[in-house]
Enzyme design. Structure first.
Site, PDB file in Angstrom:
ATOM      1  N   GLY A  71       0.826  -1.133  -0.128  1.00 49.56           N
ATOM      2  CA  GLY A  71       0.047   0.230  -0.084  1.00 49.56           C
ATOM      3  C   GLY A  71       0.809   1.272  -0.003  1.00 49.56           C
ATOM      4  CE1 TYR A  76      17.190   6.378  -2.817  1.00 53.25           C
ATOM      5  CE2 TYR A  76      17.548   7.067  -0.785  1.00 53.25           C
ATOM      6  CZ  TYR A  76      18.191   6.653  -1.995  1.00 53.25           C
ATOM      7  OH  TYR A  76      19.349   6.319  -2.053  1.00 53.25           O
ATOM      8  CB  CYS A 168       4.272   9.162   1.780  1.00 56.36           C
ATOM      9  SG  CYS A 168       5.717   8.206   2.668  1.00 56.36           S
TER      10      CYS A 168
END
Length: 211
Positions: A71, A76, A168
């Protein structure tokens, strides 16, 4: 039935190869397969989750971008970052995904508290933050009641690649690492061991070395 949680220290490994190993482990496990934690460090890579939008990768440059089945959006991984993968039978443990996310976050929060660093969650944005900057990211995949993937904790790494993505999925999200917060806590191997022990304690499972 009580099964010990097995810790596997894999060192520095290629992300795509490790992902394939996690998928294979999960597909082949049975009712009696012990749960496992894998401690790894990855070569530089950007990973895009199932819902990851390519536009969040601003400038990959020479760093590969790998689409994966966890999910979340883009993050990185690179040398100096602790990655702890949790390969758990959630059905057997009676543990839901939301509870597991909270447990993973709490393991990091507890670890940082032991280093006199105040960390917190942000509602709706999984991970762990220090003074608004993200220090740990997490993402999971559940297949047949078992999970894999896990969390990453920035310890002593080059943070510059984070500026080449929207971490994110959040434009301009600040990131931080242990080296900048607790200069004495810069060994990823030691921090990884402590994080694995912290998570095992929260899961209430004995931790042993394993393959």
């Amino acid at each position: 039935m009580s099964l010990r949680l097995r810790l596997r220290r894999r060192g520095r490994v290629d992300y795509a190869a490790c992902l394939a190993d996690m998928q294979s482990f999960t597909d082949q496990r049975g009712a009696d397969t012990p749960d496992a934690l894998w401690l790894v460090e990855h070569l530089p890579v950007f990973t895009l989750g199932l819902a990851g939008k390519p536009e969040h990768v601003l400038d990959a440059g020479d760093i590969p971008v790998v689409r994966c089945d966890r999910g979340g959006q883009v993050t990185y991984h690179g040398p100096g970052q602790v990655v702890l993968y949790a390969l758990l039978d959630l059905n057997r443990a009676g543990l839901g995904v939301k509870a597991l996310v909270t447990t993973l976050e709490q393991a990091v929060i507890d670890l940082l508290a032991g280093l006199d660093i105040a960390a917190e969650r942000h509602p709706g944005a999984p991970g762990v933050y220090v003074a608004g900057a993200k220090i740990a990211a997490l993402g999971l995949r559940v297949r047949r009641g078992c999970c894999y993937h896990g969390l990453s904790l920035n310890v002593a790494m080059d943070l510059a690649p984070f500026a080449r993505i929207n971490p994110c999925g959040y434009a301009g999200l600040a990131v931080t690492q242990l080296r900048d917060l607790a200069p004495a806590a810069t060994d990823p191997v030691q921090i990884g061991e402590r994080l694995a022990a912290q998570l095992a304690a929260l899961l209430g499972q004995p931790l042993v070395a394993g393959n």
